[in-house]
Design a protein around this motif. Sequence first.
Motif, PDB file in Angstrom:
ATOM      1  N   ALA A 216      40.847  47.242  37.211  1.00 51.26           N
ATOM      2  CA  ALA A 216      39.452  46.796  37.268  1.00 51.26           C
ATOM      3  C   ALA A 216      38.514  47.916  37.695  1.00 51.26           C
ATOM      4  CB  ALA A 216      39.320  45.610  38.222  1.00 51.26           C
ATOM      5  N   GLU A 217      39.035  48.882  38.471  1.00 52.24           N
ATOM      6  CA  GLU A 217      38.201  49.985  38.964  1.00 52.24           C
ATOM      7  C   GLU A 217      37.612  50.812  37.829  1.00 52.24           C
ATOM      8  OE1 GLU A 217      40.450  52.481  41.464  1.00 52.24           O
ATOM      9  OE2 GLU A 217      40.678  51.021  43.090  1.00 52.24           O
ATOM     10  N   ASN A 218      38.235  50.783  36.673  1.00 51.37           N
ATOM     11  CA  ASN A 218      37.911  51.736  35.616  1.00 51.37           C
ATOM     12  C   ASN A 218      36.837  51.262  34.646  1.00 51.37           C
ATOM     13  OD1 ASN A 218      39.976  53.906  36.138  1.00 51.37           O
ATOM     14  ND2 ASN A 218      41.315  52.135  35.959  1.00 51.37           N
ATOM     15  N   GLU A 219      36.357  50.029  34.821  1.00 51.10           N
ATOM     16  CA  GLU A 219      35.373  49.518  33.871  1.00 51.10           C
ATOM     17  C   GLU A 219      34.516  48.475  34.562  1.00 51.10           C
ATOM     18  OE1 GLU A 219      34.488  46.950  31.575  1.00 51.10           O
ATOM     19  OE2 GLU A 219      33.301  48.399  30.422  1.00 51.10           O
ATOM     20  N   GLU A 220      33.205  48.637  34.499  1.00 56.13           N
ATOM     21  CA  GLU A 220      32.280  47.773  35.253  1.00 56.13           C
ATOM     22  C   GLU A 220      32.415  46.304  34.864  1.00 56.13           C
ATOM     23  OE1 GLU A 220      27.473  47.426  35.968  1.00 56.13           O
ATOM     24  OE2 GLU A 220      28.332  49.349  35.350  1.00 56.13           O
ATOM     25  N   THR A 221      32.559  46.026  33.573  1.00 55.58           N
ATOM     26  CA  THR A 221      32.681  44.632  33.130  1.00 55.58           C
ATOM     27  C   THR A 221      33.951  44.008  33.689  1.00 55.58           C
ATOM     28  OG1 THR A 221      31.535  45.190  31.081  1.00 55.58           O
ATOM     29  CG2 THR A 221      32.756  43.121  31.116  1.00 55.58           C
ATOM     30  N   LEU A 222      35.043  44.760  33.688  1.00 55.91           N
ATOM     31  CA  LEU A 222      36.294  44.243  34.233  1.00 55.91           C
ATOM     32  C   LEU A 222      36.182  43.999  35.733  1.00 55.91           C
ATOM     33  CD1 LEU A 222      38.953  46.431  32.359  1.00 55.91           C
ATOM     34  CD2 LEU A 222      38.286  44.059  31.881  1.00 55.91           C
ATOM     35  N   MET A 223      35.451  44.854  36.407  1.00 54.60           N
ATOM     36  CA  MET A 223      35.245  44.664  37.840  1.00 54.60           C
ATOM     37  C   MET A 223      34.509  43.358  38.109  1.00 54.60           C
ATOM     38  SD  MET A 223      35.855  45.928  40.842  1.00 54.60           S
ATOM     39  CE  MET A 223      36.137  47.693  40.720  1.00 54.60           C
ATOM     40  N   GLU A 224      33.513  43.042  37.279  1.00 50.60           N
ATOM     41  CA  GLU A 224      32.779  41.788  37.438  1.00 50.60           C
ATOM     42  C   GLU A 224      33.692  40.596  37.199  1.00 50.60           C
ATOM     43  OE1 GLU A 224      29.509  42.057  34.762  1.00 50.60           O
ATOM     44  OE2 GLU A 224      28.459  43.603  35.913  1.00 50.60           O
ATOM     45  N   VAL A 225      34.558  40.691  36.163  1.00 52.04           N
ATOM     46  CA  VAL A 225      35.512  39.605  35.891  1.00 52.04           C
ATOM     47  C   VAL A 225      36.467  39.441  37.069  1.00 52.04           C
ATOM     48  CG1 VAL A 225      37.423  38.875  34.406  1.00 52.04           C
ATOM     49  CG2 VAL A 225      35.381  39.907  33.394  1.00 52.04           C
ATOM     50  N   PHE A 226      36.914  40.568  37.611  1.00 51.24           N
ATOM     51  CA  PHE A 226      37.845  40.525  38.741  1.00 51.24           C
ATOM     52  C   PHE A 226      37.201  39.856  39.958  1.00 51.24           C
ATOM     53  CE2 PHE A 226      39.472  42.813  42.579  1.00 51.24           C
ATOM     54  CZ  PHE A 226      40.716  42.209  42.619  1.00 51.24           C
ATOM     55  N   ASP A 228      34.795  37.771  39.881  1.00 48.15           N
ATOM     56  CA  ASP A 228      34.491  36.374  39.555  1.00 48.15           C
ATOM     57  C   ASP A 228      35.743  35.501  39.574  1.00 48.15           C
ATOM     58  OD1 ASP A 228      32.901  34.172  38.687  1.00 48.15           O
ATOM     59  OD2 ASP A 228      33.555  34.530  36.624  1.00 48.15           O
ATOM     60  N   LYS A 229      36.858  36.021  38.958  1.00 45.90           N
ATOM     61  CA  LYS A 229      38.056  35.195  38.808  1.00 45.90           C
ATOM     62  C   LYS A 229      39.188  35.585  39.752  1.00 45.90           C
ATOM     63  CE  LYS A 229      37.254  34.310  33.861  1.00 45.90           C
ATOM     64  NZ  LYS A 229      37.841  34.429  32.499  1.00 45.90           N
ATOM     65  N   GLY A 230      39.097  36.761  40.342  1.00 49.14           N
ATOM     66  CA  GLY A 230      40.161  37.214  41.233  1.00 49.14           C
ATOM     67  C   GLY A 230      41.368  37.779  40.523  1.00 49.14           C
ATOM     68  N   THR A 231      41.341  37.832  39.187  1.00 49.41           N
ATOM     69  CA  THR A 231      42.455  38.380  38.420  1.00 49.41           C
ATOM     70  C   THR A 231      41.959  38.803  37.049  1.00 49.41           C
ATOM     71  OG1 THR A 231      44.739  38.015  37.714  1.00 49.41           O
ATOM     72  CG2 THR A 231      43.199  36.173  37.423  1.00 49.41           C
ATOM     73  N   LEU A 232      42.852  39.366  36.244  1.00 54.25           N
ATOM     74  CA  LEU A 232      42.550  39.763  34.866  1.00 54.25           C
ATOM     75  C   LEU A 232      43.660  39.268  33.954  1.00 54.25           C
ATOM     76  CD1 LEU A 232      41.534  43.541  35.371  1.00 54.25           C
ATOM     77  CD2 LEU A 232      39.981  41.604  35.116  1.00 54.25           C
ATOM     78  N   THR A 233      43.310  38.968  32.718  1.00 55.12           N
ATOM     79  CA  THR A 233      44.323  38.599  31.736  1.00 55.12           C
ATOM     80  C   THR A 233      45.111  39.834  31.338  1.00 55.12           C
ATOM     81  OG1 THR A 233      42.894  39.001  29.838  1.00 55.12           O
ATOM     82  CG2 THR A 233      42.789  36.808  30.840  1.00 55.12           C
ATOM     83  N   GLU A 234      46.219  39.632  30.604  1.00 54.96           N
ATOM     84  CA  GLU A 234      47.026  40.772  30.165  1.00 54.96           C
ATOM     85  C   GLU A 234      46.217  41.696  29.273  1.00 54.96           C
ATOM     86  OE1 GLU A 234      51.040  41.733  27.554  1.00 54.96           O
ATOM     87  OE2 GLU A 234      50.854  39.775  28.530  1.00 54.96           O
ATOM     88  N   ASP A 235      45.413  41.137  28.363  1.00 55.64           N
ATOM     89  CA  ASP A 235      44.593  41.977  27.484  1.00 55.64           C
ATOM     90  C   ASP A 235      43.553  42.751  28.273  1.00 55.64           C
ATOM     91  OD1 ASP A 235      45.962  41.244  25.228  1.00 55.64           O
ATOM     92  OD2 ASP A 235      44.546  39.673  24.638  1.00 55.64           O
ATOM     93  N   GLU A 236      42.966  42.110  29.287  1.00 57.72           N
ATOM     94  CA  GLU A 236      41.978  42.807  30.130  1.00 57.72           C
ATOM     95  C   GLU A 236      42.657  43.919  30.937  1.00 57.72           C
ATOM     96  OE1 GLU A 236      38.849  39.086  30.826  1.00 57.72           O
ATOM     97  OE2 GLU A 236      40.579  39.353  32.147  1.00 57.72           O
ATOM     98  N   LEU A 237      43.869  43.639  31.393  1.00 54.02           N
ATOM     99  CA  LEU A 237      44.617  44.672  32.107  1.00 54.02           C
ATOM    100  C   LEU A 237      44.874  45.874  31.205  1.00 54.02           C
ATOM    101  CD1 LEU A 237      47.290  42.652  34.131  1.00 54.02           C
ATOM    102  CD2 LEU A 237      45.509  44.115  35.076  1.00 54.02           C
ATOM    103  N   LYS A 238      45.285  45.615  29.968  1.00 52.25           N
ATOM    104  CA  LYS A 238      45.547  46.714  29.030  1.00 52.25           C
ATOM    105  C   LYS A 238      44.284  47.536  28.790  1.00 52.25           C
ATOM    106  CE  LYS A 238      49.344  44.435  26.561  1.00 52.25           C
ATOM    107  NZ  LYS A 238      49.767  43.813  25.282  1.00 52.25           N
ATOM    108  N   GLN A 239      43.157  46.862  28.681  1.00 51.49           N
ATOM    109  CA  GLN A 239      41.890  47.567  28.479  1.00 51.49           C
ATOM    110  C   GLN A 239      41.580  48.471  29.666  1.00 51.49           C
ATOM    111  OE1 GLN A 239      38.507  44.961  27.985  1.00 51.49           O
ATOM    112  NE2 GLN A 239      37.028  46.655  27.990  1.00 51.49           N
ATOM    113  N   GLY A 240      41.740  47.933  30.870  1.00 52.10           N
ATOM    114  CA  GLY A 240      41.467  48.726  32.077  1.00 52.10           C
ATOM    115  C   GLY A 240      42.430  49.885  32.234  1.00 52.10           C
TER     116      GLY A 240
END
Length: 707
Positions: A216-226, A228-240
């Motif tokens: 999540a540290e590597n992308e601002e949008t992912l940080m917001e999702v993290f 908000d939800k406290g976690t990331l999906t597998e696809d979001e993890l791969k993106q980060g």
Amino acid sequence: MQNFDQKHIKNVAFVGAHGVGKTTLTECMLFEAGLINRRGSTGEGNTVSDYHKIEKEKQMSIFTTPLHTEWRNYKINIFDTPGLDDFIGEIIAGVKAADTIVMVVSAQHGVESGTEVIWNYINRYRKPTIFAINQVDHELADYDRALQSIKESYGSNVVQIQYPIMYQGSRAIIDVLTMKMYVFKDEGGKPDKKSIPEEEQEKVNTLLNELVEKAAENEETLMEVFFDKGTLTEDELKQGIKIGMMNNSFYPLFCLSAEKNMGSGRLMGFIDNVAPSAVDKPPFSTANGKEISYDESLPVSAYVFKTQYEPNLGKINFVKIMTGKLKAGITVTDFNTRKEENINNLFIIDGAKRNNVDQLVAGDIGAVIKLRDVETNTTLHAPDFDVQIIPMDYPQAKMKKAIYAANKAVEDKLSEVMRKITSQDPTFEVSFSKELNQWVLACQGDLHLSVFEYLLKEYGMEVRFEDLKVAYRETIQKSANTSYRHKKQSGGAGQFAEVHMKVEPYYEGMPEPEGFSLRGKEEIDLEWGGKLVFYNCIVGGVIDARYVPSVLKGIMESMANGPISGSYVRDVRVMLYDGKMHPVDSNDISFKIAGARAFSDGILDAQPKLMEPVDQLEITVPEALSGDVMSELQTRKGMIMGMDALGKYQKITAKVPQANLTGFSSSLRSLTQGRATFTSRFDGFTPVASNVQEEIMKKHKQELQEA
């Protein structure tokens, strides 16, 4: 052969210390993709990548071998690199051409000293990196210790994706990204996918939280999702993870057993789905100030990262396509030579096998044959698209040897053959030393030297290697007055010149000489190092001004042949203050002879001193073996300058006379079982011991008498 779009082409280099299993992992990937039906081994000499005769004999990778797999609609270009730093030039080529590096680490030994050298180039080229702990099934494996050594060496950006466990008597790998456990049969191969056991859930959750936060540290949008939800999906993890890899802030870590084919398929899947392709990367700077991307719509450009000579094909240039499409039948310009070259045949080469293709797109790897003057480190480009990719640089040589041809027939061809070999491996440097009157090979170590000898034999060249003569220097320790009269009469015009001069040691910043009328000064930086400072102090016209340059020329000639060993003289200043000439018999040659003889005599009276070349060595060695290495250095009259801790390794800095470095590379490898590395650079000259100087002077006098 299937055509792949840019996003489905991945370039990966397997790097790591000798013996960690890079070639075995390569075989696994080819086998998993169905490109071979049986996995070879280095012991049997039947792997795809180690196909050269010398690699089979030595049972190790010596050359970086490009090959490829096709896996789930992806093309993975693989560079199987050597593990010993003797072959660092081959390793650099693989690192430069790849878009992702897989650093393979042994579960037995953890991070080894050779990986530090490789890591320096990974950092220099800013390459995304995956760590793979191999040999987890070995009886001496210690996964946790290996993991700790990686984190100590490369920091908190190393993030576990997997770890190994024993599950109901079978080996298994738990994958935090897929949240699966892969259970393997004793012989390895395709695993059974199972849910993660309850007893491992706490550890998996801890690692998952670390993985999610780091991604999540590597992308601002992912940080917001993290948040908000406290976690990331597998696809979001791969993106980060992908973004983090491209920023060099995330180094995913996998584990496997290449020998048993455990985990290699999962690593391939990660390379396919997550590892950056060339086209994913941001624009990069070129050597001539351009900003370009791996864009296939641009005019073509290709970087030549490796050259190889094959008996049946001749010269092969391996290229990475940087922009556009490289097609058979087009004409390109060589940036270095500015010559045009015709691309007649394009290949994808897998070890000894080659496959003809019509074109290669930006980001892909291939080979071109029969280009006339193209060498490694140049850029081929469309005539109207002038671009130069930043070339590779190579470390300094660690050892030198003299080369002598076995006979005249070999000698006539030797120069051209050596040029081809240095073209194939630029870390070989060949030059002719006028000072030593011999061909000199500079290379990375004893194994590197054996490869040079092997390649010479492949061309039918019989040579012998000898220890290099030591390039001593001579200087003086006190001042002396000297004179010489040259007089020769043999009918007709004769020769006459007389000169008086003072010689003394020179050092930077010394005051101007006193007691002389300084009418002219020349400060000469000698091509062999050091200086000659020459003063014209002639008054009253006792020597005509037109003869003074001839005196200086004589001094310079004399400096090329010192009285102790016949070596170059350096760091002397000379005051020419008196002399005589004859109105008929004086001429330039007379004053040159007088200047040379007066200088030679003066050097003998000025307490000449022999100086020997000294190298500074930096040796990285396992801490437990550092004492043995220091003892070896002391037997070679080395001076230990310092020691620094590097995790479980020590970096020893020492200064050692070049005369005592013969065989050091081999001795170090034997002492440390190949687990130490070293770099060497020329440090300067230092006085030799008086007894050594006497022996060398006696030997030189004997050689002069016998000549």
